[in-house]
Structures are given as C-alpha cells and as structure tokens.
Design an enzyme around this catalytic site. Structure first.
Site, PDB file in Angstrom:
ATOM      1  N   SER A 178       2.980   5.801  10.587  1.00 53.16           N
ATOM      2  CA  SER A 178       3.436   4.408  10.496  1.00 53.16           C
ATOM      3  C   SER A 178       3.716   3.830  11.886  1.00 53.16           C
ATOM      4  O   SER A 178       4.381   4.455  12.715  1.00 53.16           O
ATOM      5  CB  SER A 178       4.718   4.325   9.665  1.00 53.16           C
ATOM      6  OG  SER A 178       5.238   3.009   9.754  1.00 53.16           O
ATOM      7  N   THR A 185       6.654   1.814   1.661  1.00 56.06           N
ATOM      8  CA  THR A 185       5.205   1.860   1.643  1.00 56.06           C
ATOM      9  C   THR A 185       4.715   2.857   0.599  1.00 56.06           C
ATOM     10  O   THR A 185       5.519   3.388  -0.187  1.00 56.06           O
ATOM     11  CB  THR A 185       4.642   2.080   3.082  1.00 56.06           C
ATOM     12  OG1 THR A 185       3.234   1.906   3.033  1.00 56.06           O
ATOM     13  CG2 THR A 185       4.994   3.428   3.655  1.00 56.06           C
ATOM     14  N   LYS A 240       5.946   1.480  -3.671  1.00 49.22           N
ATOM     15  CA  LYS A 240       6.140   0.024  -3.758  1.00 49.22           C
ATOM     16  C   LYS A 240       6.449  -0.480  -5.167  1.00 49.22           C
ATOM     17  O   LYS A 240       7.090  -1.510  -5.325  1.00 49.22           O
ATOM     18  CB  LYS A 240       4.895  -0.701  -3.220  1.00 49.22           C
ATOM     19  CG  LYS A 240       4.732  -0.570  -1.716  1.00 49.22           C
ATOM     20  CD  LYS A 240       3.586  -1.430  -1.223  1.00 49.22           C
ATOM     21  CE  LYS A 240       3.366  -1.198   0.262  1.00 49.22           C
ATOM     22  NZ  LYS A 240       2.428  -2.164   0.828  1.00 49.22           N
ATOM     23  N   ASN A 263       7.904  -4.320  -0.732  1.00 49.19           N
ATOM     24  CA  ASN A 263       7.673  -3.605   0.529  1.00 49.19           C
ATOM     25  C   ASN A 263       8.858  -3.754   1.479  1.00 49.19           C
ATOM     26  O   ASN A 263       8.864  -3.188   2.570  1.00 49.19           O
ATOM     27  CB  ASN A 263       6.381  -4.078   1.220  1.00 49.19           C
ATOM     28  CG  ASN A 263       6.589  -5.368   1.978  1.00 49.19           C
ATOM     29  OD1 ASN A 263       7.329  -6.241   1.524  1.00 49.19           O
ATOM     30  ND2 ASN A 263       5.971  -5.482   3.136  1.00 49.19           N
ATOM     31  N   ASP A 316       4.017  -8.508   2.060  1.00 45.61           N
ATOM     32  CA  ASP A 316       2.602  -8.154   2.272  1.00 45.61           C
ATOM     33  C   ASP A 316       1.703  -9.386   2.088  1.00 45.61           C
ATOM     34  O   ASP A 316       0.835  -9.665   2.906  1.00 45.61           O
ATOM     35  CB  ASP A 316       2.157  -7.063   1.290  1.00 45.61           C
ATOM     36  CG  ASP A 316       2.710  -5.699   1.677  1.00 45.61           C
ATOM     37  OD1 ASP A 316       2.937  -5.457   2.873  1.00 45.61           O
ATOM     38  OD2 ASP A 316       2.906  -4.861   0.772  1.00 45.61           O
ATOM     39  N   ALA A 345     -10.410  -4.501  -6.181  1.00 47.26           N
ATOM     40  CA  ALA A 345      -9.441  -5.048  -7.133  1.00 47.26           C
ATOM     41  C   ALA A 345      -8.289  -4.062  -7.325  1.00 47.26           C
ATOM     42  O   ALA A 345      -7.715  -3.953  -8.405  1.00 47.26           O
ATOM     43  CB  ALA A 345     -10.133  -5.346  -8.459  1.00 47.26           C
ATOM     44  N   GLY A 346      -7.938  -3.347  -6.263  1.00 42.60           N
ATOM     45  CA  GLY A 346      -6.834  -2.391  -6.325  1.00 42.60           C
ATOM     46  C   GLY A 346      -5.520  -3.065  -5.949  1.00 42.60           C
ATOM     47  O   GLY A 346      -5.401  -4.297  -5.993  1.00 42.60           O
ATOM     48  N   ALA A 362      -4.018  -3.458  -3.028  1.00 44.26           N
ATOM     49  CA  ALA A 362      -4.076  -4.354  -1.859  1.00 44.26           C
ATOM     50  C   ALA A 362      -4.699  -5.691  -2.252  1.00 44.26           C
ATOM     51  O   ALA A 362      -4.200  -6.757  -1.872  1.00 44.26           O
ATOM     52  CB  ALA A 362      -4.868  -3.697  -0.738  1.00 44.26           C
ATOM     53  N   ASN A 395     -15.828  -5.753  -7.832  1.00 42.67           N
ATOM     54  CA  ASN A 395     -15.220  -4.423  -7.813  1.00 42.67           C
ATOM     55  C   ASN A 395     -16.107  -3.415  -8.524  1.00 42.67           C
ATOM     56  O   ASN A 395     -16.806  -3.743  -9.470  1.00 42.67           O
ATOM     57  CB  ASN A 395     -13.840  -4.464  -8.493  1.00 42.67           C
ATOM     58  CG  ASN A 395     -13.015  -3.245  -8.170  1.00 42.67           C
ATOM     59  OD1 ASN A 395     -12.922  -2.863  -6.996  1.00 42.67           O
ATOM     60  ND2 ASN A 395     -12.438  -2.613  -9.170  1.00 42.67           N
TER      61      ASN A 395
END
Ligand code: ATR
EC number: 1.1.1.25
Length: 294
Positions: free
Chosen positions: A36, A83, A87, A108, A123, A148-149, A151, A170
């Site tokens: 990180s 993270t 989350k 987050n 985010d 399409a996850g 994120a 996707n």
C-alpha cells in the site's frame, strides 16, 4: 533526528491540533497490505503542513476484522482506510454510513466521530475528481466501462449522476446485466454490449478499463479498433505505469490516463473527510509519483 529534536518537533506538530501531546493517528487495513502506498502519501501530506499526525498500515485477515476495528477505536485512532477484502464485510461493525457509502455498498474510509464509527466511500468521488482533470464530465454523452466487478461498480455509481450513458462490457454478461439494472434503478442511463465487439467504441467519449486483467499480466481480450483519436482512455491500474491496453490506445491517438490519480484523490478526499480541511494535494501527488519513480 536526535530524541530532543524529535520531542521539539512533536511539540510543534501537536500544537496544530490544539494541544501539546495530541497526535492524530490514521491507518489503512487490508489483506494483503504490504504494497500500500497510502502511508507514504498521507505522511507526506502531514509533513508538508506540519501536522501532528501519523498514518500506518496493518495487515488484518478477514477473521480478525471485527477485533481490529474495535481495537483501532480503543487505541484512539481518528480514522482509517479500508481496502480489499474488507470494504463490504466491515459494514456491520460501523454505527453510521454516509450517502456515498450507501450508494456504493462499500466503505473505504472510516472516521471516529465522538466515539461513533462513520463509514464513508471516497473511491467513486476520487475517480470522478481524477477524471475531471482531463474532461468535462457534464458534457460527456457515452462512457464505455470494461468490466463489471467491484471496481466497475464503484466507478459507475459515481459517474451515473453526471448523466452520460454507461455502456458495460463484461466477460460474464450476468454481472454486467446486474450493474445495468442497478444504474437504471437509480435513475441513470446504462446498457450492456456483448464482450468482444468493437463497434460501440466509435461513439465513446471515454473508455474505462476496470478489469484485473492487466494486474495478472494476461492479454487484454478486447481490441480498440474503431475508437476515435482523441478519446480519453483510462486504465485503473498504475503498475505497470502504462499497461499494454493504454499503450495500444496511445498508438491509436487517444489521450491516456492510468489509475494513479484515482488513488491520489481517494486519499485526498479521505483526508478532507477526516480533517475537514483542504489536503496538500501536490505534496501527496509528489510523494506517490516519486515512490513509483516517474
Ligand atoms: P475488482 O473489485 O478489482 O473489480 P472483481 O470484482 O473480482 O475485482 O472483478 C474483476 C473484473 O475483471 C470482472 O469484471 C471480471 O470479469 P467477470 O465478471 O467475467 O469475472 C474481469 N476479469 C478478470 N479476469 C478476466 C479475464 N481474464 N478476462 C476477462 N475479464 C476478466
């Protein structure tokens, strides 16, 4: 620095929060966490403003999450980032969620406010701020989102209110369809296009690559053939600095942006949520860019 120098330094620093000896503590928790860059970015910001604060990283495994959350609170931490993979699983341990956290269904950033744990999400707003450095979002009509996850969901929920049509693509169409439904339910505009087809690219003002393909060093299974030169192409990955996807976009005359400023602005927005004051953006940016030697 000698101990006396450090003590003098701490006294100067702690005056910034209204009392000698008062130091604010922040952290990031995740698993894994070793790589990180958040401590570096936030600590550079505290140093730039001479603030009495520190930011650490802690590896917390899923089974220890609840104890870690209550431990951080008991130890007097003022706030922390959260993270992967915590989350969503942190939600039951929090007292309150901001609108952004509810919309994203994920947290987050946690702030301790008079003993209450407030869950927030920076985010999406961080991504929006990083995009606004490169384009007028209000004028954007069509945004293509690859993936399409988790994120993609955070980014799409933050972009939807700006009014552009979000076009998902996707590998697993069921996940894309779920996201389209969620955006439509919230009053946004969205549709899905079949994986692997390129015609839709010609209408895009912006293309955002959110899959984890580049991280796994796999070949991108989609082509940018048909994209208009000058289109803004974003890959949320920043290591490697220029993914093969961005490299081919650049070769086609597109403007390219990687994910480093998304990390920067989620940190800046977390800072501003915690400290209710403007973050030293350029000092935080410099620390990040230097760490990645760019
Ligand atoms: P994150 O939170 O990083 O988005 P995720 O929720 O696991 O992680 O989502 C990963 C995304 O990358 C998904 O869109 C996934 O596609 P599927 O929904 O079909 O799984 C996409 N992805 C990962 N590896 C891929 C690959 N080799 N080819 C195509 N898509 C891939």
């Amino acid at each position: 620095m000698t101990i006396t120098e450090w003590e003098n330094h701490s006294v100067v620093l702690s005056k910034s929060f209204g009392g000698v000896g008062l130091v604010k503590h922040f952290a990031v928790i995740g698993d894994p966490i070793a790589h990180s860059l958040s401590p570096l970015m936030h600590n550079a910001g505290y140093k730039a403003l001479n603030l009495a604060a520190d930011y650490q990283k802690f590896q917390v495994s899923p089974e220890d999450l609840q104890e870690a959350v209550f431990g951080l609170k008991a130890l007097g931490f003022s706030g922390w980032n959260v993270t992967v993979p915590h989350k969503e699983t942190i939600l039951p341990f929090l007292d309150e969620l901001t609108e952004e956290a509810v919309r994203a269904g994920a947290v987050n950033t946690v702030k301790v406010d008079k003993g209450r744990l407030i869950g927030h999400n920076t985010d999406g707003s961080g991504f929006v701020r990083s995009l606004q450095e490169h384009m007028e979002l209000d004028e954007c009509k069509q945004i293509v989102i690859l993936g399409a996850g988790g994120a993609a969901k955070g980014i799409a929920m933050a972009l939807a209110p700006f009014g552009a049509q979000l076009c998902f693509m996707n590998r697993t169409p069921e996940r894309g369809a779920e996201l389209v439904e969620k955006i439509l339910e919230g009053g946004g505009q969205a549709r899905q296009e079949p994986w692997g087809r390129g015609e839709w690219l010609a209408q895009a003002d912006c293309v955002i690559q959110t899959t984890s393909i580049g991280l796994k060093k796999e070949e991108y299974p989609f082509s940018l053939v048909g994209i208009r030169p000058g289109t803004l192409v974003v890959d949320i990955i920043f290591n490697p600095w220029e993914t093969p996807f961005l490299h081919s976009a650049k070769a086609m005359g597109c403007k390219t942006v990687n994910g480093i400023d998304m990390l920067l602005y989620q940190g800046v927005n977390a800072w501003e949520f915690w400290l209710e004051d403007k973050a030293p953006l350029e000092s935080m940016r410099k620390a990040l860019y230097q760490a990645l030697a760019v």
